[in-house]
Write a protein that holds these residues in place. Structure first.
Motif, PDB file in Angstrom:
ATOM      1  N   THR A  21       0.689  -1.413   0.023  1.00  0.00           N
ATOM      2  CA  THR A  21       0.161  -0.061   0.008  1.00  0.00           C
ATOM      3  C   THR A  21       0.735   1.231  -0.006  1.00  0.00           C
ATOM      4  OG1 THR A  21      -0.216   0.018   2.545  1.00  0.00           O
ATOM      5  CG2 THR A  21      -1.924  -1.078   0.942  1.00  0.00           C
ATOM      6  N   ASN A  22       2.077   1.141   0.218  1.00  0.00           N
ATOM      7  CA  ASN A  22       2.898   2.413   0.256  1.00  0.00           C
ATOM      8  C   ASN A  22       4.149   2.228  -0.750  1.00  0.00           C
ATOM      9  OD1 ASN A  22       4.258   0.303   1.926  1.00  0.00           O
ATOM     10  ND2 ASN A  22       5.013   2.259   3.182  1.00  0.00           N
ATOM     11  N   SER A  23       3.885   1.558  -1.936  1.00  0.00           N
ATOM     12  CA  SER A  23       4.764   1.335  -2.973  1.00  0.00           C
ATOM     13  C   SER A  23       5.171   2.367  -3.501  1.00  0.00           C
ATOM     14  CB  SER A  23       4.159   0.320  -3.976  1.00  0.00           C
ATOM     15  OG  SER A  23       5.084   0.169  -5.098  1.00  0.00           O
ATOM     16  N   ASN A  24       6.581   2.656  -3.994  1.00  0.00           N
ATOM     17  CA  ASN A  24       7.032   3.714  -4.691  1.00  0.00           C
ATOM     18  C   ASN A  24       6.886   3.636  -6.373  1.00  0.00           C
ATOM     19  OD1 ASN A  24       8.044   5.464  -2.636  1.00  0.00           O
ATOM     20  ND2 ASN A  24       9.433   3.898  -2.107  1.00  0.00           N
ATOM     21  N   ALA A  25       6.613   2.317  -6.679  1.00  0.00           N
ATOM     22  CA  ALA A  25       6.623   1.887  -8.128  1.00  0.00           C
ATOM     23  C   ALA A  25       5.329   2.526  -8.786  1.00  0.00           C
ATOM     24  CB  ALA A  25       6.532   0.604  -8.333  1.00  0.00           C
ATOM     25  N   ALA A  26       5.256   2.799  -9.904  1.00  0.00           N
ATOM     26  CA  ALA A  26       4.130   3.233 -10.641  1.00  0.00           C
ATOM     27  C   ALA A  26       2.981   2.508 -11.072  1.00  0.00           C
ATOM     28  CB  ALA A  26       4.595   3.838 -11.952  1.00  0.00           C
ATOM     29  N   GLN A  27       1.818   2.900 -10.944  1.00  0.00           N
ATOM     30  CA  GLN A  27       0.613   2.045 -11.189  1.00  0.00           C
ATOM     31  C   GLN A  27       0.838   1.239 -12.325  1.00  0.00           C
ATOM     32  OE1 GLN A  27      -1.944   0.887  -9.356  1.00  0.00           O
ATOM     33  NE2 GLN A  27      -1.968   2.311  -7.667  1.00  0.00           N
ATOM     34  N   GLY A  28       0.652   0.202 -12.521  1.00  0.00           N
ATOM     35  CA  GLY A  28       1.010  -0.824 -13.549  1.00  0.00           C
ATOM     36  C   GLY A  28       2.277  -1.248 -13.707  1.00  0.00           C
ATOM     37  N   ASP A  29       3.298  -0.956 -12.957  1.00  0.00           N
ATOM     38  CA  ASP A  29       4.760  -1.393 -12.861  1.00  0.00           C
ATOM     39  C   ASP A  29       5.116  -1.685 -11.656  1.00  0.00           C
ATOM     40  OD1 ASP A  29       7.102  -1.958 -14.175  1.00  0.00           O
ATOM     41  OD2 ASP A  29       7.728  -0.014 -14.003  1.00  0.00           O
ATOM     42  N   ARG A  30       4.023  -2.391 -10.780  1.00  0.00           N
ATOM     43  CA  ARG A  30       4.399  -2.558  -9.519  1.00  0.00           C
ATOM     44  C   ARG A  30       4.378  -4.360  -9.244  1.00  0.00           C
ATOM     45  NH1 ARG A  30       0.273   1.094  -5.429  1.00  0.00           N
ATOM     46  NH2 ARG A  30       1.112   3.001  -6.363  1.00  0.00           N
TER      47      ARG A  30
END
Length: 340
Positions: free
Chosen positions: A238-247
């Protein structure tokens, strides 16, 4: 700088040859109940599975490729946003760095993205993380004491100036270093299709003990906590630094509690540099399908394969993508909390 890849374990396809008996009389004539013939029967080929996920490769394809596992050291602070390439990783290991922050060792094998980053520096912890896969590291570099240790351990790496590395416009340094992992992989091809050893003891969901409900998970490293929620059949960062669609979307989160020691030097700001000692053993937790199973992990040497167990015997990880949290057992952070 350019390094040659090390030899990787070859996958073996089992074949059995069954020879039928040859019959014949003393006069050289065939007996009525058996001809003078031999038969050869080959057993069906074993399924081809990817070493970093345990997932079966598409029919007609091989899991033996002409490049080793490539590990990208990717920044995991807010300054790295958006991280690039994680969506194509097979497996991710999150490790402690100085200041209670974390860095990612993203493993790529079944597919290599054109771009990945921001690429950051290595740590001594990486020896135990990448050695079991005989992986090559894409990195921005490291302190000389770390480079000396990685060289002694036989870990190969490419740094800035190597194949595919470039600085991305519009990002501040040092968060602007990226590389093409396709070019890194191409640089270490040697004309031999080989399959690395399995990184984890793969199994199926049916192999897991019953476990306890776990709808959420927080892995605290001190100054950074990675939060997970079980949604739609998998754990979501829920606190990812990756872009949506590239997680990176793991099927399983594997928490391993590790001892942290002094790496023997400080960073430019004077911070203690930690080393996660990924050998020996400790507590383990397998988070899968909204439940957690408690167990233990063991690893005799830094280059040894990881084994997992419970009081009842071997613990297997369901085939699929896995995020490994190397959570300290003896720091200001170093806690794991899960919700029911």
């Amino acid at each position: 700088m350019t390094f040659l890849r090390s030899a990787l374990p070859a996958s073996l396809v089992a074949l059995s040859l069954v020879l039928a008996g040859c019959g014949g009389g003393d006069d050289g004539k065939e007996k009525a109940d058996g001809g003078d013939s031999s038969e050869q029967t080959a057993a069906p080929e074993e399924p081809q599975t990817w070493p970093l996920t345990g997932v079966e490769a598409p029919e007609g394809t091989s899991a033996s490729l002409d490049h080793p596992v490539v590990v990208a050291k990717i920044d995991n602070s807010s300054s790295s946003s958006p991280q690039v390439g994680l969506g194509k990783a097979d497996l991710v290991v999150e490790e402690l760095v100085e200041g209670g922050m974390t860095r990612l060792a993203a493993f790529f094998y079944s597919q290599l993205p054109g771009d990945a980053g921001p690429i950051r520096s290595m740590r001594a912890s990486d020896i135990g993380i990448v050695s079991p896969a005989n992986a090559v590291i894409a990195t921005s570099g490291a302190a000389q004491v770390t480079i000396d240790r990685l060289n002694k351990a036989g870990v190969k790496f490419f740094g800035e100036g190597g194949p595919g590395f470039y600085r991305k416009d519009g990002r501040p340094s040092p968060y602007n270093l990226f590389t093409s992992l396709k070019k890194v992989g191409k640089a270490v091809e040697d004309g031999k299709d080989e399959r690395p050893a399995d990184y984890l003891p793969w199994g199926t969901a049916a192999d897991l003990p019953a476990g306890k409900p776990a709808s959420s998970l927080s892995a605290d490293f001190g100054s950074h906590t990675t939060n997970w929620k079980f949604r739609g059949g998998r754990y979501v960062n829920t606190n990812s630094n990756a872009a949506q669609g590239d997680r990176f979307q793991p099927d399983t989160v594997l928490v391993l509690r590790v001892e942290v020691v002094d790496a023997g030097y400080t960073d430019p700001a004077g911070n203690f540099v930690p080393e996660s000692r990924f050998r020996g053993g400790g507590a383990a937790q397998v988070f899968h399908d909204g439940k957690v199973v408690d167990g233990k992990w063991a690893k005799d040497k830094l280059k040894s394969a990881l084994t997992l167990s419970t009081a009842d015997g071997e613990l297997k990880v369901p085939a699929g993508k896995v995020w490994i949290e190397l959570v300290p057992v003896d720091s200001a952070g170093g806690s794991v909390v899960f919700g029911k």
